[in-house]
Scaffold this motif. Structure first.
Motif, PDB file in Angstrom:
ATOM      1  N   GLY A 142       0.784  -1.216   0.000  1.00  0.00           N
ATOM      2  CA  GLY A 142       0.000   0.000   0.000  1.00  0.00           C
ATOM      3  C   GLY A 142       0.820   1.272   0.000  1.00  0.00           C
ATOM      4  N   VAL A 143       2.081   1.188  -0.451  1.00  0.00           N
ATOM      5  CA  VAL A 143       2.955   2.369  -0.413  1.00  0.00           C
ATOM      6  C   VAL A 143       2.513   3.450  -1.391  1.00  0.00           C
ATOM      7  CG1 VAL A 143       4.956   1.095   0.415  1.00  0.00           C
ATOM      8  CG2 VAL A 143       4.523   1.233  -2.037  1.00  0.00           C
ATOM      9  N   ASP A 144       1.754   3.092  -2.432  1.00  0.00           N
ATOM     10  CA  ASP A 144       1.320   4.089  -3.399  1.00  0.00           C
ATOM     11  C   ASP A 144       0.299   5.061  -2.813  1.00  0.00           C
ATOM     12  OD1 ASP A 144      -0.358   1.851  -3.191  1.00  0.00           O
ATOM     13  OD2 ASP A 144      -1.301   2.280  -5.129  1.00  0.00           O
ATOM     14  N   LYS A 145      -0.263   4.727  -1.650  1.00  0.00           N
ATOM     15  CA  LYS A 145      -1.252   5.588  -1.015  1.00  0.00           C
ATOM     16  C   LYS A 145      -0.647   6.432   0.111  1.00  0.00           C
ATOM     17  CE  LYS A 145      -4.753   2.030  -1.844  1.00  0.00           C
ATOM     18  NZ  LYS A 145      -5.748   1.120  -1.206  1.00  0.00           N
ATOM     19  N   LEU A 146       0.649   6.333   0.319  1.00  0.00           N
ATOM     20  CA  LEU A 146       1.278   6.977   1.462  1.00  0.00           C
ATOM     21  C   LEU A 146       2.006   8.252   1.070  1.00  0.00           C
ATOM     22  CD1 LEU A 146       2.826   3.914   3.356  1.00  0.00           C
ATOM     23  CD2 LEU A 146       0.663   5.079   3.809  1.00  0.00           C
ATOM     24  N   GLN A 147       2.175   9.106   2.052  1.00  0.00           N
ATOM     25  CA  GLN A 147       3.039  10.262   1.973  1.00  0.00           C
ATOM     26  C   GLN A 147       3.569  10.511   3.381  1.00  0.00           C
ATOM     27  OE1 GLN A 147       0.783  13.601   0.619  1.00  0.00           O
ATOM     28  NE2 GLN A 147      -0.757  13.450   2.224  1.00  0.00           N
ATOM     29  N   PRO A 148       4.666  11.242   3.528  1.00  0.00           N
ATOM     30  CA  PRO A 148       5.221  11.457   4.863  1.00  0.00           C
ATOM     31  C   PRO A 148       4.189  12.021   5.828  1.00  0.00           C
ATOM     32  CG  PRO A 148       6.777  12.173   3.201  1.00  0.00           C
ATOM     33  CD  PRO A 148       5.520  11.826   2.472  1.00  0.00           C
TER      34      PRO A 148
END
Length: 223
Positions: free
Chosen positions: A183-189
């Motif tokens: 699910g890294v494509d949905k993340l931001q810092p």
């Protein structure tokens, strides 16, 4: 009205002539074809980029361990590197290598397609993480590290060699830190996350996983 002794040990194929056929000493195909199965050689062609590592390892250790896998990643046989070709193929930028395997149980068969792994080095006391966690940006490689408050932090790292589904981290990640693998494509810092746990794996998280502790031995290999 003769007895023919095979010059090698092997397995015969389908006969090329039948009883009653006329045969001559000059026939190009002969009577049968004998194929040697034990030992058996496997020819594979890794990238030219792997050649310096292989030659350096051969000079240091001599014989290099080799493993043959099928397309399902099942180990079929273990052997050693027997020879390296004397030139690189300019059309494919690969180099031919030959490994020899003891094939007592005949798990390898002539012309069978296999994947060969060649062990050229072993790294000690390194931190490893799942390759799925590795991300790329214009600034370089990074991972999303899970903070104690369940938010993610974008962390630049220096990745090392990759073996299978594990990647060595040379700088940027400490042992025990949790990295996001799904699910890294949905993340931001600063994003808040929830760790979904895989019931079949007990308490092991499904969306994040911890880096390995020091002391793990990570093989460095080429295919």
């Amino acid at each position: 009205y003769c007895h023919i002794t095979a010059p090698i040990a092997g397995t015969v194929g389908l006969r090329l002539v039948d009883a009653g056929n006329m045969v001559h000493a000059t026939d190009p195909n002969g009577l049968i074809v004998i194929t040697q199965l034990d030992p058996i050689y496997v020819v594979f062609s890794p990238s030219e980029d792997s050649l310096p590592q292989v030659l350096h390892a051969m000079g240091r250790a001599g014989k290099l361990p080799a493993q043959a896998y099928d397309h399902l990643k099942t180990l079929l046989a273990t052997g050693t590197l027997a020879a390296v070709d004397n030139q690189i193929d300019p059309t494919t930028l690969t180099i031919r290598m030959k490994a020899v395997f003891d094939n007592h149980e005949h798990t390898l068969f002539p012309n069978q397609a296999v994947n060969v792994r060649l062990l050229v080095d072993t790294l000690h006391e390194v931190v490893v993480m799942p390759t799925l966690a590795l991300q790329q940006s214009p600034q370089g490689a990074f991972v999303y590290v899970v903070a104690p408050d369940d938010t993610v932090v974008m962390r630049p790292i220096t990745p090392g060699p990759t073996a299978g589904d594990q990647t060595v981290v040379e700088e940027g990640l400490a042992p025990g830190e949790v990295v996001v693998t799904d699910g890294v494509d949905k993340l931001q810092p600063g994003s808040k996350i929830v760790l979904h746990r895989d019931e079949s794996a007990g308490t092991r998280p499904a969306t994040a996983t911890a880096a390995s502790q020091p002391g793990a031995r990570q093989p460095r290999e080429t295919r």
